[in-house]
Motif scaffolding. Structure first.
Motif, PDB file in Angstrom:
ATOM      1  N   VAL A   1      -3.908  25.501   4.151  1.00  0.00           N
ATOM      2  CA  VAL A   1      -3.698  26.825   3.561  1.00  0.00           C
ATOM      3  C   VAL A   1      -4.952  27.290   2.830  1.00  0.00           C
ATOM      4  O   VAL A   1      -5.362  28.458   2.947  1.00  0.00           O
ATOM      5  CB  VAL A   1      -2.484  26.818   2.617  1.00  0.00           C
ATOM      6  CG1 VAL A   1      -2.364  28.164   1.898  1.00  0.00           C
ATOM      7  CG2 VAL A   1      -1.199  26.527   3.390  1.00  0.00           C
TER       8      VAL A   1
ATOM      9  N   PHE B   1      -7.676  28.273   5.281  1.00  0.00           N
ATOM     10  CA  PHE B   1      -7.368  29.537   5.963  1.00  0.00           C
ATOM     11  C   PHE B   1      -7.616  30.738   5.053  1.00  0.00           C
ATOM     12  O   PHE B   1      -8.002  31.811   5.523  1.00  0.00           O
ATOM     13  CB  PHE B   1      -5.919  29.540   6.448  1.00  0.00           C
ATOM     14  CG  PHE B   1      -5.566  30.732   7.298  1.00  0.00           C
ATOM     15  CD1 PHE B   1      -6.044  30.841   8.596  1.00  0.00           C
ATOM     16  CD2 PHE B   1      -4.762  31.744   6.797  1.00  0.00           C
ATOM     17  CE1 PHE B   1      -5.730  31.959   9.380  1.00  0.00           C
ATOM     18  CE2 PHE B   1      -4.450  32.854   7.572  1.00  0.00           C
ATOM     19  CZ  PHE B   1      -4.934  32.963   8.868  1.00  0.00           C
TER      20      PHE B   1
ATOM     21  N   CYS C   1      -6.259  25.707  11.264  1.00  0.00           N
ATOM     22  CA  CYS C   1      -5.397  25.852  10.089  1.00  0.00           C
ATOM     23  C   CYS C   1      -3.981  26.279  10.453  1.00  0.00           C
ATOM     24  O   CYS C   1      -2.997  25.687   9.980  1.00  0.00           O
ATOM     25  CB  CYS C   1      -5.981  26.882   9.126  1.00  0.00           C
ATOM     26  SG  CYS C   1      -7.469  26.363   8.280  1.00  0.00           S
ATOM     27  N   LEU C   2      -3.863  27.314  11.247  1.00  0.00           N
ATOM     28  CA  LEU C   2      -2.531  27.835  11.546  1.00  0.00           C
ATOM     29  C   LEU C   2      -1.692  26.821  12.310  1.00  0.00           C
ATOM     30  O   LEU C   2      -0.482  26.686  12.071  1.00  0.00           O
ATOM     31  CB  LEU C   2      -2.647  29.148  12.330  1.00  0.00           C
ATOM     32  CG  LEU C   2      -3.140  30.345  11.511  1.00  0.00           C
ATOM     33  CD1 LEU C   2      -3.395  31.546  12.418  1.00  0.00           C
ATOM     34  CD2 LEU C   2      -2.143  30.707  10.420  1.00  0.00           C
TER      35      LEU C   2
ATOM     36  N   ILE D   1      -0.623  24.157   9.696  1.00  0.00           N
ATOM     37  CA  ILE D   1       0.411  24.657   8.782  1.00  0.00           C
ATOM     38  C   ILE D   1       1.767  24.695   9.465  1.00  0.00           C
ATOM     39  O   ILE D   1       2.792  24.272   8.901  1.00  0.00           O
ATOM     40  CB  ILE D   1       0.029  26.053   8.256  1.00  0.00           C
ATOM     41  CG1 ILE D   1      -1.214  25.956   7.359  1.00  0.00           C
ATOM     42  CG2 ILE D   1       1.198  26.677   7.488  1.00  0.00           C
ATOM     43  CD1 ILE D   1      -1.854  27.301   7.062  1.00  0.00           C
ATOM     44  N   GLU D   2       1.802  25.196  10.691  1.00  0.00           N
ATOM     45  CA  GLU D   2       3.066  25.270  11.428  1.00  0.00           C
ATOM     46  C   GLU D   2       3.651  23.878  11.639  1.00  0.00           C
ATOM     47  O   GLU D   2       4.854  23.648  11.447  1.00  0.00           O
ATOM     48  CB  GLU D   2       2.843  25.956  12.767  1.00  0.00           C
ATOM     49  CG  GLU D   2       4.125  26.134  13.585  1.00  0.00           C
ATOM     50  CD  GLU D   2       3.883  26.859  14.895  1.00  0.00           C
ATOM     51  OE1 GLU D   2       4.859  27.387  15.458  1.00  0.00           O
ATOM     52  OE2 GLU D   2       2.723  26.890  15.368  1.00  0.00           O
TER      53      GLU D   2
ATOM     54  N   ILE E   1       0.128  33.567   7.778  1.00  0.00           N
ATOM     55  CA  ILE E   1       0.763  32.246   7.698  1.00  0.00           C
ATOM     56  C   ILE E   1       2.279  32.397   7.749  1.00  0.00           C
ATOM     57  O   ILE E   1       2.969  31.677   8.484  1.00  0.00           O
ATOM     58  CB  ILE E   1       0.355  31.511   6.400  1.00  0.00           C
ATOM     59  CG1 ILE E   1      -1.142  31.217   6.387  1.00  0.00           C
ATOM     60  CG2 ILE E   1       1.151  30.210   6.260  1.00  0.00           C
ATOM     61  CD1 ILE E   1      -1.645  30.649   5.065  1.00  0.00           C
TER      62      ILE E   1
ATOM     63  N   ARG F   1       3.463  33.045  11.147  1.00  0.00           N
ATOM     64  CA  ARG F   1       3.293  31.881  12.031  1.00  0.00           C
ATOM     65  C   ARG F   1       4.414  30.856  11.818  1.00  0.00           C
ATOM     66  O   ARG F   1       4.904  30.262  12.780  1.00  0.00           O
ATOM     67  CB  ARG F   1       1.926  31.243  11.777  1.00  0.00           C
ATOM     68  CG  ARG F   1       1.623  30.013  12.639  1.00  0.00           C
ATOM     69  CD  ARG F   1       1.555  30.372  14.137  1.00  0.00           C
ATOM     70  NE  ARG F   1       1.204  29.212  14.933  1.00  0.00           N
ATOM     71  CZ  ARG F   1      -0.012  28.975  15.424  1.00  0.00           C
ATOM     72  NH1 ARG F   1      -0.999  29.841  15.201  1.00  0.00           N
ATOM     73  NH2 ARG F   1      -0.245  27.893  16.144  1.00  0.00           N
TER      74      ARG F   1
ATOM     75  N   PHE G   1       5.944  33.988   2.263  1.00  0.00           N
ATOM     76  CA  PHE G   1       5.292  32.681   2.385  1.00  0.00           C
ATOM     77  C   PHE G   1       5.460  31.875   1.104  1.00  0.00           C
ATOM     78  O   PHE G   1       5.778  30.682   1.149  1.00  0.00           O
ATOM     79  CB  PHE G   1       3.804  32.830   2.700  1.00  0.00           C
ATOM     80  CG  PHE G   1       3.037  31.554   2.462  1.00  0.00           C
ATOM     81  CD1 PHE G   1       3.224  30.455   3.294  1.00  0.00           C
ATOM     82  CD2 PHE G   1       2.166  31.425   1.386  1.00  0.00           C
ATOM     83  CE1 PHE G   1       2.563  29.252   3.054  1.00  0.00           C
ATOM     84  CE2 PHE G   1       1.500  30.240   1.147  1.00  0.00           C
ATOM     85  CZ  PHE G   1       1.693  29.151   1.976  1.00  0.00           C
TER      86      PHE G   1
END
Length: 385
Positions: free
Chosen positions: A197, A200, A213-214, A217-218, A300, A303, A320
């Motif tokens: 996070v 990003f 990053c994405l 995170i997912e 984020i 995503r 988020f």
């Protein structure tokens, strides 16, 4: 604007990764110092690695005197072991402490003086080859040019850096993380999430780090609760190992921000594991950072499925934060009070911690100006929970 992107020259990822790496390891030297922990040694994994090295004609010695997170005394003891054993390359095996210590040993086996002499400078030199093998899914140290240690004279937790600290080989096999207990799984997983996070939403983010990053995170939002409550879940363990590596690559190139800056002083003065201090701080810090990067926090949220494409950025970014709060509750992240920290002592050192946090440079990567008063307000909010 052009950007620089660095990562380990070679990474072998997946089940059986060590066996697939032997041909590369054989080119590094004839005797390895394995820097690891006593718990990893007791599990038999260290002995297993030594046998595989021996079968390949490579000698090894073990340094596992790592009672806590790295400090200068611990590191220099490991340097002495490296020299006394006449080793010519280093294998770091374990969580963040062994991996960071291995990097420091590689550097200080060559450099003169003390570690503190290189604070704020690029550590460079003809360091011995370095192989890093994580047994937790969190620090991402196997993919970075950084290590963190505590200077015992000042009680400051310092971030050291240098392209020469990148391992020549990163070996990531999720099987080595399967035995991690719930507490370590949560702490390291939250560390990886913080990395992803922050990287990003950092000022230094770029299209390649965004990709890493994405995805990280997912994966973490989906898989960390599964691994925390069912350590035998192989799909979750595998996904988290990949996410930790991705997040490590990301911070290697776009750096961390306010959370890590504020986290390190807590770790140094109160000996809170790094991942837990990050987890304690992450929600309050990102609430502060939200209006400086609402578009990024919104991406984020979309995503991970906590916001829709029709939500505007302000709404999505707040969703988020709500998802993050829910995650920390599910994972039972403790407050300072619940962890057992003396709140009066915490208050008495908040000014020092705020100065140390800003001096680290990490908060300056936040897409919003961070002042000492801002940091003090967040520490106070943490103390009053």
């Amino acid at each position: 604007m052009a950007f620089n992107f660095t990562m380990p020259p070679r990474s072998v990822i997946g089940e059986g990764a060590f066996d697939s790496s032997i041909s590369f390891i054989k080119k590094m030297g004839s005797k390895a110092l394995i820097v690891t922990g006593k718990i990893i040694t007791r599990t038999g994994l260290t002995g297993e690695i030594q046998k595989k090295l021996s079968d390949a004609g490579i000698e090894s010695a073990v340094f596992n005197d790592l009672p806590g997170e790295p400090d200068d005394k611990m590191i220099m003891s490991a340097v002495d072991a490296y020299r006394n054993e006449s080793c010519d390359f280093i294998i770091g095996l374990g969580g963040g402490t062994p991996l960071d210590t291995a990097k420091a040993v590689a550097a200080m086996s060559v450099l003169k003086g003390e570690l503190i002499d290189y604070a704020g400078k690029e550590m460079s030199g003809n360091f011995p080859p370095l192989v890093l093998i994580p047994t937790t899914a969190g620090t991402g140290s196997e993919a970075t040019k950084f290590f963190v240690y505590t200077d015992t004279k000042t009680d400051a937790k310092l971030l050291m850096k240098g392209d020469a600290l990148l391992p020549e080989l990163a070996i990531v096999d999720f099987n080595y993380t399967m035995s991690a207990p719930r507490g370590i799984t949560v702490a390291t997983g939250m560390d990886a999430l913080t990395h992803a996070v922050e990287a990003f939403t950092s000022k230094k983010a770029n299209p390649l780090t965004d990709f890493y990053c994405l995805d990280a995170i997912e994966r973490i939002f989906k898989m960390l609760p599964l691994a925390a409550f069912d350590g035998a879940n192989r799909e979750a363990r595998e996904s988290l190992a990949v996410a930790a590596y991705e997040a490590g690559v990301a911070i290697n190139n776009s750096s961390v921000t306010i959370v890590h800056g504020m986290s390190r002083p807590i770790g140094a003065l109160f000996h809170v594991p790094h991942g837990i201090s990050n987890a304690m701080l992450i929600t309050e810090c990102l609430k502060f950072a939200l209006d400086g990067a609402s578009d990024r926090f919104a991406r984020i949220a979309r995503r991970i499925g906590s916001a829709s494409e029709t939500d505007d950025n302000d709404v999505a970014s707040r969703k988020f934060i709500s998802a993050l709060e829910s995650l920390t509750k599910v994972l039972e992240i403790p407050t300072l009070r619940e962890y057992g920290i003396n709140l009066s002592k915490f208050e008495s050192v908040e000014s020092k911690m705020a100065k140390d946090a800003l001096a680290s440079g990490s908060p300056s990567n936040t897409r919003k100006e961070v002042t000492e008063n801002d940091v003090l307000r967040i520490y106070k909010a943490l103390r009053e929970m």
